[in-house]
Design a protein around this motif. Structure first.
Motif, PDB file in Angstrom:
ATOM      1  N   LYS A 149     -36.344 -62.895 -37.586  1.00  0.00           N
ATOM      2  CA  LYS A 149     -37.579 -62.446 -36.257  1.00  0.00           C
ATOM      3  C   LYS A 149     -37.711 -63.523 -35.203  1.00  0.00           C
ATOM      4  O   LYS A 149     -36.737 -63.161 -33.764  1.00  0.00           O
ATOM      5  CB  LYS A 149     -38.422 -61.287 -36.606  1.00  0.00           C
ATOM      6  CG  LYS A 149     -37.786 -60.155 -36.937  1.00  0.00           C
ATOM      7  CD  LYS A 149     -39.508 -58.857 -37.292  1.00  0.00           C
ATOM      8  CE  LYS A 149     -39.296 -58.145 -37.835  1.00  0.00           C
ATOM      9  NZ  LYS A 149     -40.202 -57.439 -38.293  1.00  0.00           N
ATOM     10  N   ASN A 150     -38.367 -64.625 -35.641  1.00  0.00           N
ATOM     11  CA  ASN A 150     -38.647 -65.789 -35.028  1.00  0.00           C
ATOM     12  C   ASN A 150     -37.139 -66.501 -34.171  1.00  0.00           C
ATOM     13  O   ASN A 150     -36.922 -66.489 -32.856  1.00  0.00           O
ATOM     14  CB  ASN A 150     -39.629 -66.822 -35.506  1.00  0.00           C
ATOM     15  CG  ASN A 150     -40.645 -65.849 -35.960  1.00  0.00           C
ATOM     16  OD1 ASN A 150     -41.510 -65.459 -35.043  1.00  0.00           O
ATOM     17  ND2 ASN A 150     -41.802 -66.601 -36.495  1.00  0.00           N
ATOM     18  N   GLU A 210     -35.392 -69.259 -27.926  1.00  0.00           N
ATOM     19  CA  GLU A 210     -34.231 -69.764 -27.817  1.00  0.00           C
ATOM     20  C   GLU A 210     -34.902 -71.294 -27.975  1.00  0.00           C
ATOM     21  O   GLU A 210     -33.463 -71.978 -28.072  1.00  0.00           O
ATOM     22  CB  GLU A 210     -33.625 -69.288 -26.271  1.00  0.00           C
ATOM     23  CG  GLU A 210     -33.468 -67.983 -26.653  1.00  0.00           C
ATOM     24  CD  GLU A 210     -33.049 -67.544 -25.288  1.00  0.00           C
ATOM     25  OE1 GLU A 210     -33.010 -68.481 -24.436  1.00  0.00           O
ATOM     26  OE2 GLU A 210     -33.149 -66.410 -24.957  1.00  0.00           O
ATOM     27  N   ASN A 211     -36.029 -71.706 -26.770  1.00  0.00           N
ATOM     28  CA  ASN A 211     -36.108 -73.048 -27.185  1.00  0.00           C
ATOM     29  C   ASN A 211     -36.650 -73.583 -28.628  1.00  0.00           C
ATOM     30  O   ASN A 211     -37.179 -73.388 -29.380  1.00  0.00           O
ATOM     31  CB  ASN A 211     -37.225 -73.185 -26.877  1.00  0.00           C
ATOM     32  CG  ASN A 211     -38.148 -74.472 -26.637  1.00  0.00           C
ATOM     33  OD1 ASN A 211     -37.774 -75.456 -27.169  1.00  0.00           O
ATOM     34  ND2 ASN A 211     -39.376 -74.602 -25.061  1.00  0.00           N
ATOM     35  N   LYS A 212     -35.822 -74.773 -29.274  1.00  0.00           N
ATOM     36  CA  LYS A 212     -36.299 -75.539 -30.437  1.00  0.00           C
ATOM     37  C   LYS A 212     -37.369 -75.307 -30.787  1.00  0.00           C
ATOM     38  O   LYS A 212     -37.702 -74.915 -31.511  1.00  0.00           O
ATOM     39  CB  LYS A 212     -34.878 -76.414 -30.544  1.00  0.00           C
ATOM     40  CG  LYS A 212     -33.872 -76.559 -30.916  1.00  0.00           C
ATOM     41  CD  LYS A 212     -33.761 -76.095 -32.193  1.00  0.00           C
ATOM     42  CE  LYS A 212     -32.048 -75.508 -32.471  1.00  0.00           C
ATOM     43  NZ  LYS A 212     -31.644 -75.059 -34.081  1.00  0.00           N
ATOM     44  N   ALA A 213     -38.508 -76.407 -29.705  1.00  0.00           N
ATOM     45  CA  ALA A 213     -39.525 -76.274 -29.418  1.00  0.00           C
ATOM     46  C   ALA A 213     -40.417 -75.055 -30.963  1.00  0.00           C
ATOM     47  O   ALA A 213     -41.012 -75.628 -31.323  1.00  0.00           O
ATOM     48  CB  ALA A 213     -40.321 -77.033 -28.861  1.00  0.00           C
ATOM     49  N   ASP A 214     -40.023 -74.222 -29.284  1.00  0.00           N
ATOM     50  CA  ASP A 214     -40.665 -72.645 -30.475  1.00  0.00           C
ATOM     51  C   ASP A 214     -40.326 -72.818 -31.274  1.00  0.00           C
ATOM     52  O   ASP A 214     -41.188 -71.834 -32.055  1.00  0.00           O
ATOM     53  CB  ASP A 214     -40.928 -71.798 -28.630  1.00  0.00           C
ATOM     54  CG  ASP A 214     -41.434 -72.774 -27.241  1.00  0.00           C
ATOM     55  OD1 ASP A 214     -42.675 -73.483 -27.285  1.00  0.00           O
ATOM     56  OD2 ASP A 214     -41.015 -71.860 -26.565  1.00  0.00           O
ATOM     57  N   GLU A 215     -38.960 -72.891 -31.481  1.00  0.00           N
ATOM     58  CA  GLU A 215     -38.728 -72.186 -33.130  1.00  0.00           C
ATOM     59  C   GLU A 215     -39.313 -72.756 -34.061  1.00  0.00           C
ATOM     60  O   GLU A 215     -39.507 -72.700 -35.396  1.00  0.00           O
ATOM     61  CB  GLU A 215     -37.339 -72.231 -32.529  1.00  0.00           C
ATOM     62  CG  GLU A 215     -36.942 -71.489 -34.209  1.00  0.00           C
ATOM     63  CD  GLU A 215     -35.302 -71.537 -34.280  1.00  0.00           C
ATOM     64  OE1 GLU A 215     -34.616 -71.932 -35.451  1.00  0.00           O
ATOM     65  OE2 GLU A 215     -34.658 -71.279 -32.924  1.00  0.00           O
ATOM     66  N   LYS A 216     -39.786 -74.260 -33.879  1.00  0.00           N
ATOM     67  CA  LYS A 216     -40.340 -74.811 -34.768  1.00  0.00           C
ATOM     68  C   LYS A 216     -41.577 -74.880 -35.389  1.00  0.00           C
ATOM     69  O   LYS A 216     -42.398 -74.673 -36.230  1.00  0.00           O
ATOM     70  CB  LYS A 216     -40.061 -76.851 -34.524  1.00  0.00           C
ATOM     71  CG  LYS A 216     -38.524 -77.265 -35.183  1.00  0.00           C
ATOM     72  CD  LYS A 216     -38.657 -78.365 -34.730  1.00  0.00           C
ATOM     73  CE  LYS A 216     -39.031 -79.831 -35.634  1.00  0.00           C
ATOM     74  NZ  LYS A 216     -39.080 -81.011 -34.994  1.00  0.00           N
ATOM     75  N   ASP A 217     -42.275 -74.876 -33.700  1.00  0.00           N
ATOM     76  CA  ASP A 217     -43.759 -73.883 -33.617  1.00  0.00           C
ATOM     77  C   ASP A 217     -43.822 -72.451 -34.458  1.00  0.00           C
ATOM     78  O   ASP A 217     -44.973 -72.591 -35.890  1.00  0.00           O
ATOM     79  CB  ASP A 217     -44.334 -74.015 -33.070  1.00  0.00           C
ATOM     80  CG  ASP A 217     -44.474 -75.434 -31.890  1.00  0.00           C
ATOM     81  OD1 ASP A 217     -44.417 -76.718 -32.744  1.00  0.00           O
ATOM     82  OD2 ASP A 217     -45.200 -75.319 -30.452  1.00  0.00           O
ATOM     83  N   ALA A 218     -42.980 -71.522 -34.620  1.00  0.00           N
ATOM     84  CA  ALA A 218     -43.217 -70.498 -35.141  1.00  0.00           C
ATOM     85  C   ALA A 218     -42.759 -70.688 -36.566  1.00  0.00           C
ATOM     86  O   ALA A 218     -43.665 -70.435 -37.572  1.00  0.00           O
ATOM     87  CB  ALA A 218     -41.380 -69.861 -34.859  1.00  0.00           C
TER      88      ALA A 218
END
Length: 185
Positions: A32-33, A38-46
């Motif tokens: 889901k995340n 779409e942003n790699k940094a946000d995906e890493k944070d998630a």
């Protein structure tokens, strides 16, 4: 020809059974995340939030095993650390909700299986094995939180980590105290 047909039949049955296995809560959250961010940094944070949630579920499960095994000394320690883990889990859940991050609702199946194996431990060895497991997992959580805190650019995560790390370190101190009591017996 019959061998080839048999091979394809077996492969088809295996693929169908693999597709029918239910996904774990952690895997569902990760998927889901990936769709959301779409942003790699946000995906890493998630992903960090997912991993932290999974680890906290595992630590709570470890505390529950000590309570279920009903070893007086391990259960007493579990009673003191479980609320700390639940509090931290609540904080992570609040953070995830505020930032629209999907998180697992339980520990991974693999983690749960490892934790449940402790129930088979002989009573004479349980306290020592349990202490080592929960202390090591909590230490891993501290290390992950410290590492991620230095690497992330997200100020919200840094702020949460700065408030959560002292709590996790306090739990580690309690676990080390318990380990020291065990070594004195």
């Amino acid at each position: 020809m019959k061998t080839t047909l048999l091979f394809y039949s077996i492969a088809l049955v295996l693929m169908m059974s693999a597709c029918q296995q239910p996904k774990e809560s952690k895997q569902i959250a990760e998927e889901k995340n990936k769709e959301k961010f779409e942003n790699k940094a946000d995906e890493k944070d998630a992903q960090f939030v997912v991993e932290t949630t999974n680890m906290l579920h595992t630590l709570i499960a470890l505390a529950d095993v000590a309570l279920e095994k009903n070893s007086p000394r391990a259960a007493a320690t579990a009673h003191t650390v479980k609320p700390e883990f639940q509090n931290l889990l609540g904080e992570v859940e609040s953070y995830a909700t505020a930032h629209v991050i999907s998180i697992p609702t339980e520990a991974s199946e693999r983690s749960t299986e490892q934790v449940r194996k402790l129930l088979d431990e002989k009573p004479s060895n349980f306290d020592t094995r349990w202490c080592k497991e929960i202390r090591d997992k909590n230490h891993d959580l501290i290390r992950e939180m410290e590492t991620y805190g230095t690497n992330t650019k997200d100020l919200n995560i840094k702020t949460w980590l700065n408030s959560a790390l002292p709590q996790v370190r306090t739990v580690q101190d309690k676990l080390v105290d318990f380990e020291n009591k065990l070594s004195k017996k």
